[in-house]
Design a protein around this motif. Structure first.
Motif, PDB file in Angstrom:
ATOM      1  N   LEU A 172       0.833  -1.196   0.000  1.00  0.00           N
ATOM      2  CA  LEU A 172       0.000   0.000   0.000  1.00  0.00           C
ATOM      3  C   LEU A 172       0.869   1.248   0.000  1.00  0.00           C
ATOM      4  N   VAL A 173       0.379   2.293  -0.638  1.00  0.00           N
ATOM      5  CA  VAL A 173       1.073   3.574  -0.673  1.00  0.00           C
ATOM      6  C   VAL A 173       0.157   4.638  -0.081  1.00  0.00           C
ATOM      7  N   GLU A 174       0.748   5.761   0.315  1.00  0.00           N
ATOM      8  CA  GLU A 174      -0.014   6.861   0.895  1.00  0.00           C
ATOM      9  C   GLU A 174       0.134   8.090   0.013  1.00  0.00           C
ATOM     10  N   PRO A 175      -0.909   8.446  -0.720  1.00  0.00           N
ATOM     11  CA  PRO A 175      -0.849   9.665  -1.530  1.00  0.00           C
ATOM     12  C   PRO A 175      -0.534  10.871  -0.659  1.00  0.00           C
ATOM     13  N   ALA A 176       0.169  11.833  -1.227  1.00  0.00           N
ATOM     14  CA  ALA A 176       0.591  12.988  -0.443  1.00  0.00           C
ATOM     15  C   ALA A 176       0.674  14.218  -1.335  1.00  0.00           C
ATOM     16  N   VAL A 177       0.574  15.375  -0.704  1.00  0.00           N
ATOM     17  CA  VAL A 177       0.656  16.650  -1.416  1.00  0.00           C
ATOM     18  C   VAL A 177       2.099  17.152  -1.368  1.00  0.00           C
ATOM     19  N   ASP A 178       2.672  17.464  -2.545  1.00  0.00           N
ATOM     20  CA  ASP A 178       4.055  17.928  -2.566  1.00  0.00           C
ATOM     21  C   ASP A 178       4.122  19.450  -2.424  1.00  0.00           C
ATOM     22  N   GLU A 179       5.330  19.988  -2.517  1.00  0.00           N
ATOM     23  CA  GLU A 179       5.521  21.415  -2.267  1.00  0.00           C
ATOM     24  C   GLU A 179       4.922  22.305  -3.350  1.00  0.00           C
ATOM     25  N   TYR A 180       4.500  21.710  -4.481  1.00  0.00           N
ATOM     26  CA  TYR A 180       3.872  22.487  -5.546  1.00  0.00           C
ATOM     27  C   TYR A 180       2.352  22.383  -5.491  1.00  0.00           C
ATOM     28  N   GLY A 181       1.853  21.697  -4.477  1.00  0.00           N
ATOM     29  CA  GLY A 181       0.409  21.523  -4.354  1.00  0.00           C
ATOM     30  C   GLY A 181      -0.129  20.385  -5.185  1.00  0.00           C
ATOM     31  N   LEU A 182       0.766  19.596  -5.794  1.00  0.00           N
ATOM     32  CA  LEU A 182       0.361  18.435  -6.581  1.00  0.00           C
ATOM     33  C   LEU A 182       0.173  17.229  -5.674  1.00  0.00           C
ATOM     34  N   VAL A 183      -0.776  16.380  -6.012  1.00  0.00           N
ATOM     35  CA  VAL A 183      -0.973  15.145  -5.263  1.00  0.00           C
ATOM     36  C   VAL A 183      -0.188  14.031  -5.940  1.00  0.00           C
ATOM     37  N   ASN A 184       0.705  13.434  -5.202  1.00  0.00           N
ATOM     38  CA  ASN A 184       1.493  12.304  -5.682  1.00  0.00           C
ATOM     39  C   ASN A 184       0.773  11.024  -5.285  1.00  0.00           C
ATOM     40  N   VAL A 185       0.346  10.259  -6.283  1.00  0.00           N
ATOM     41  CA  VAL A 185      -0.260   8.949  -6.037  1.00  0.00           C
ATOM     42  C   VAL A 185       0.758   7.906  -6.485  1.00  0.00           C
ATOM     43  N   PRO A 186       1.651   7.466  -5.597  1.00  0.00           N
ATOM     44  CA  PRO A 186       2.747   6.578  -6.004  1.00  0.00           C
ATOM     45  C   PRO A 186       2.242   5.243  -6.542  1.00  0.00           C
ATOM     46  N   ALA A 187       3.036   4.651  -7.394  1.00  0.00           N
ATOM     47  CA  ALA A 187       2.732   3.312  -7.884  1.00  0.00           C
ATOM     48  C   ALA A 187       3.048   2.288  -6.798  1.00  0.00           C
ATOM     49  N   SER A 188       2.269   1.222  -6.775  1.00  0.00           N
ATOM     50  CA  SER A 188       2.536   0.104  -5.869  1.00  0.00           C
ATOM     51  C   SER A 188       3.174  -1.068  -6.607  1.00  0.00           C
TER      52      SER A 188
END
Length: 321
Positions: A193-209
Motif C-alpha cells: 500500500l502507498v499513501e498519496p501525499a501533497v508535494d511542495e507544488y500543491g500536486l498530489v502524488n499517487v505513487p505506484a505500488s
C-alpha cells in the motif's frame, strides 16, 4: 478501508521510438492490448486512469513538428521507419473507444511525444511544450486533463506541471518489481500500500505500488509451471491488504504488455479478484483523480493531509518503460 487504483500508459509506438532496437512483440501489441483492456475493464466495471500520449490523438502530421523544441532527431522515426506505419503514430479511433466506454475512465496525459521529464537534457521549455501540446489537443477533443503519468516514471519539472494546471501525478514506487518485489510481498510480508501525499507544488502524488508485468520471461514460465502466475499472486495480496487497511494499492501497466492470451488471462484473474473483493467489502476502486480529490477534501486517515518531500535519489527513473 483502503482503495485500489489502476493506471495504464497508453503510448503505442511512442513508448519505443527512441530505442535503437525496440521489442517487436511489444510494439506490435499496443493496439490489441488497448482494445483487450477496454473490454476487460468494461466486463468487470473497473474505472481506470488512462494516460494517453497526446500525439496519438492526431489524425495526421508532417512528421517534423518544427515548432516543437525537441532534441534533434526526436521525431525522425515519423519520417523514416514509421513513415508507412500510421498505426504506431496515430490512434484517434482507440481514443474515441476509450471515451465511448460505458465505464467512467479517467483521461490523463502521458505527455505529447513521450519525452523523459527527468532527463538532464529535458529543459523547462521542452517540458512546457509537451504539456502545452497535450492540453491543446485534449481541448480540441473537448476534454480537460487533471492527472499526469511521467513517461518511464521519470519524474521531473513538477513546477511546470503545477503551472499548467495539473493536480495529480503517479510518483515513483516505494516498493519493488520482479523477483525482489515478489520476495518482499510474499516472504517478508512487506506492505504494497502507498499513501498519496501533497508535494511542495500543491500536486498530489499517487505513487505506484506494483507494475503488473515486472516478472516476465523464463522466471515467469518456471513459476507458473510449479505454482501460479506470480504477478496475480502479488496483485491479489495487494487488493486484499487494501480491503483490510487504509491506504492505496496502485497497479499499473501498458496496454502493449498484453502480447498474447496468457497476458490477457493475467489481467482477467486480477480484475476478477478485485470485482469479488469489491462485492465482499467496502473497498473503493477509484482513479488517480478521484484519489487526489478525496485527499484534498481531507478524507484521509485521522483526517490529516500528508505532505511529501523529495531528494535527488527519489526522483531517479525506474527501469520499467
Amino acid at each position: 478501508m483502503g482503495s485500489v487504483v489502476l493506471s495504464l500508459d497508453a503510448e503505442l509506438g511512442w513508448g519505443f521510438h527512441d530505442f535503437e532496437s525496440p521489442p517487436v512483440d511489444r510494439v506490435e501489441a499496443g493496439r490489441r492490448g488497448w482494445s483487450v483492456m477496454l473490454e476487460l475493464l468494461e466486463e468487470y466495471d473497473v474505472p481506470a486512469t488512462w494516460a494517453v500520449v497526446g500525439h496519438l490523438m492526431l489524425d495526421s502530421c508532417d512528421g517534423t513538428h518544427a515548432d516543437h523544441p525537441a532534441p534533434p532527431g526526436w521525431f525522425a522515426p515519423e519520417r523514416t521507419e514509421w513513415r508507412n506505419r500510421p498505426d504506431l503514430r496515430f490512434a484517434p479511433a482507440l481514443v474515441e473507444a476509450l471515451f465511448d466506454s460505458d465505464v467512467d475512465h479517467e483521461f490523463a496525459s502521458h505527455s505529447f511525444s513521450h519525452v523523459l521529464f527527468g532527463d538532464p537534457e529535458t529543459d523547462r521549455e521542452l517540458a512546457a511544450a509537451e504539456l502545452d501540446r497535450s492540453m491543446d489537443i485534449a481541448a480540441d477533443w473537448g476534454r480537460t486533463i487533471e492527472s499526469f503519468v511521467y513517461p518511464r516514471n521519470d519524474v521531473g519539472h513538477r513546477d511546470v506541471l503545477a503551472e499548467y494546471g495539473f493536480g495529480v501525478y503517479r510518483g515513483k514506487s516505494p516498493t519493488h518489481d520482479g523477483v525482489r518485489g515478489l520476495f518482499d510481498s510474499i516472504v517478508r510480508s512487506r506492505s504494497m500500500l502507498v499513501e498519496p501525499a501533497v508535494d511542495e507544488y500543491g500536486l498530489v502524488n499517487v505513487p505506484a505500488s506494483l507494475f503488473l508485468f515486472g516478472f516476465e520471461g523464463p522466471a515467469r514460465t518456471a513459476a507458473e509451471s510449479v505454482w501460479a502466475d506470480p504477478m496475480v499472486v502479488q496483485a491479489r495480496l495487494g487488493i486484499d491488504e487494501a480491503a483490510r487497511r487504509d491506504g492505496v494499492f496502485h497497479m499499473w501497466l501498458h496496454p502493449n504488455n498484453l502480447t498474447d492470451p496468457r497476458d490477457d488471462e493475467r489481467m482477467r484473474a486480477i480484475l476478477e479478484h478485485l470485482d469479488r473483493r469489491r462485492e465482499e467489502t467496502d473497498i473503493r476502486v477509484e482513479t488517480m483523480g478521484e484519489t487526489a480529490r478525496r485527499l484534498e477534501n481531507g478524507r484521509t486517515v485521522d483526517g490529516r493531509v500528508p505532505s511529501v518531500e523529495y531528494d535527488a535519489t527519489e526522483l531517479s527513473s525506474t527501469p520499467s518503460d
